[in-house]
Design a protein around this motif. Structure first.
Motif, PDB file in Angstrom:
ATOM      1  N   GLN A   1      84.634  84.594  65.466  1.00 16.89           N
ATOM      2  CA  GLN A   1      83.884  84.593  66.727  1.00 16.89           C
ATOM      3  C   GLN A   1      83.625  86.022  67.207  1.00 16.89           C
TER       4      GLN A   1
ATOM      5  N   ARG B   1      86.015  77.714  65.411  1.00 15.16           N
ATOM      6  CA  ARG B   1      85.010  76.945  66.165  1.00 15.16           C
ATOM      7  C   ARG B   1      84.035  77.935  66.782  1.00 15.16           C
ATOM      8  N   PRO B   2      83.170  78.506  65.934  1.00 13.10           N
ATOM      9  CA  PRO B   2      82.284  79.558  66.444  1.00 13.10           C
ATOM     10  C   PRO B   2      81.199  78.992  67.352  1.00 13.10           C
ATOM     11  N   ASP B   3      80.662  79.867  68.189  1.00 10.70           N
ATOM     12  CA  ASP B   3      79.570  79.519  69.092  1.00 10.70           C
ATOM     13  C   ASP B   3      78.277  79.494  68.264  1.00 10.70           C
TER      14      ASP B   3
ATOM     15  N   GLY C   1      75.465  78.374  69.036  1.00 12.94           N
ATOM     16  CA  GLY C   1      74.294  78.764  69.829  1.00 12.94           C
ATOM     17  C   GLY C   1      74.025  80.250  69.667  1.00 12.94           C
ATOM     18  N   ARG C   2      75.093  81.043  69.617  1.00 10.97           N
ATOM     19  CA  ARG C   2      74.895  82.499  69.488  1.00 10.97           C
ATOM     20  C   ARG C   2      74.297  82.837  68.119  1.00 10.97           C
TER      21      ARG C   2
ATOM     22  N   ASN D   1      80.187  87.857  68.050  1.00 13.51           N
ATOM     23  CA  ASN D   1      79.954  88.506  69.349  1.00 13.51           C
ATOM     24  C   ASN D   1      79.321  89.888  69.209  1.00 13.51           C
TER      25      ASN D   1
END
Ligand code: NAP
Length: 353
Positions: free
Chosen positions: A260, A284-286, A288-289, A264
């Motif tokens: 993550q 559990r990566p984002d 959406g990013r 970022n």
């Protein structure tokens, strides 16, 4: 069949046997012990190689710790080696006795995209490894050792260097001059990525748990240095260093606890090469990013024989010397494993045969 060939002193008086190292079960893991194996003979399309040196990868620790499936007791370990051609199969015309060679990590993955069928051909895993006086390899799996590298340096290339090479140059977004590259740690894959990145004209940021190792990375040419023990939010620091832009390339070695943060600090249109799982495999990566960044996520499985050929050409052009931390002798194989496991190393750990 193999267990009666175990020999505590590893001396072969019988001319049909040779010294090797085998993995012996100890509790839930496997430990490397001195052994003997039959002297191999090349089949029609194979080559017999006298091994000069081998090198250790993190994978070899995972195998010893019993965290890498499909490896049986008695297996000869290690995937990476370099040596000299001793004998040729009857159908081999592309190599000659005395040629200096190294095998690709997957003996069957010659070129093109990876296929699951190639998996079992990785030496030292499901198939026999290279920690022996001699090994037999398919002629098609071999790559010439460049003249400027000795056998110990060449033995560091097949896994770690090819992994870094494939991640940086053979996938969706090849590294370009002026890009910023983030590498995690100062082990084998990371330092090859640092060297390749510098040769390509990239700015390289290195993460390490050790200030002393970061100083060594700075001396090699690293542009940004972050101690991930002291600076837990290293993603924020990467963004600060890059004035909010983030980095175009990340070699993701940490896995669960780093993914993550990598996301970022990735730049728009950047690429994460997923390579290592040092801190676990479930994140559990984002998503959406990832999507908003128009970013690329590439899974990497070392590389093909052709990737090794491409790497060698690039190394030769840029005269890149692999960073070898320590060289152990075949009699010190347990110490070599323990040294890698201690995490003290900077670059590669080699075993001279
Ligand atoms: N997918 C593939 O094809 C492929 C191929 C090769 C390797 N790998 C994987 O890549 C990883 C590295 O392999 P290697 O052979 O280069 O290992 P290595 O030489 O043993 O290097 C490991 C280094 O990673 C750093 N590290 C450990 N935990 C970290 C964390 N949480 N965050 C950032 N850095 C961390 C440490 O550097 P410092 O001491 O500087 O902190 C350590 O020395 C392993 O997970 C390995 O299984 C995958």
């Amino acid at each position: 069949m193999t267990s009666n060939l175990f020999h505590p002193h590893g001396t072969a008086s019988d001319k049909t046997l040779q010294r090797c190292v085998r993995l012996s079960r100890q509790g839930r893991g496997l430990v490397p012990v001195a052994g003997l194996s039959p002297l191999p003979e090349p089949g029609p399309h194979e080559v017999l190689i006298c091994i000069e040196a081998t090198s250790l990868n993190y994978r070899d620790l995972l195998i010893a710790w019993g965290r890498y499936g499909g490896v049986e007791e008695g297996r000869i370990p290690l995937s990476d080696c370099a040596g000299v051609v001793l004998a040729l199969g009857s159908q081999v015309s592309e190599w000659q006795k005395g040629d200096r060679v190294m095998p690709g990590f997957f003996k069957d993955w010659l070129s093109g995209p990876f296929k699951p069928a190639y998996g079992p051909s990785a030496s030292g895993g499901e198939s026999e490894g290279v920690l022996a006086r001699t090994v037999v390899m398919p002629a098609s799996a071999l790559v010439r050792v460049p003249d400027y590298l000795d056998g110990q340096s060449a033995a560091t290339l097949p896994c770690a260097a090819v992994t870094a090479w494939q991640a940086l140059f053979e996938r969706a977004r090849p590294l370009k001059a002026g890009d910023t590259l983030l590498v995690q740690g100062t082990g084998g894959v990371a330092l090859f990525a640092l060297q390749l990145g510098l040769a390509q004209g990239a700015r390289v940021i290195v993460l390490s748990s050790s200030d002393a190792k970061l100083e060594r990375a700075r001396a090699m040419g690293a542009w940004g240095l972050i101690n991930y023990r002291d600076v837990a939010e290293w993603d924020t620091e990467v963004l600060r260093l890059t004035e909010g832009e983030g980095v175009q390339h990340i070699l993701e070695l940490g896995g669960a606890q780093t993914f993550q943060r990598s996301l970022n600090c990735l730049a728009y249109g950047g690429q994460i090469a997923q390579i290592g799982l040092l801190s676990g495999s479930f994140a559990r990566p984002d998503l959406g990013r990832l999507q908003r960044l128009n970013a690329t996520l590439e899974g990497i499985a070392v590389g093909s024989v052709q990737h090794l050929q491409h790497l060698v050409r690039y190394l030769e052009t840029h005269r890149i010397e692999p960073v070898i931390d320590r060289v152990f002798h075949l009699d010190e194989v347990e110490q070599a494993y323990a040294y890698l496991a201690s995490g003290q190393h900077f670059g590669k750990v080699v075993i001279r045969v």
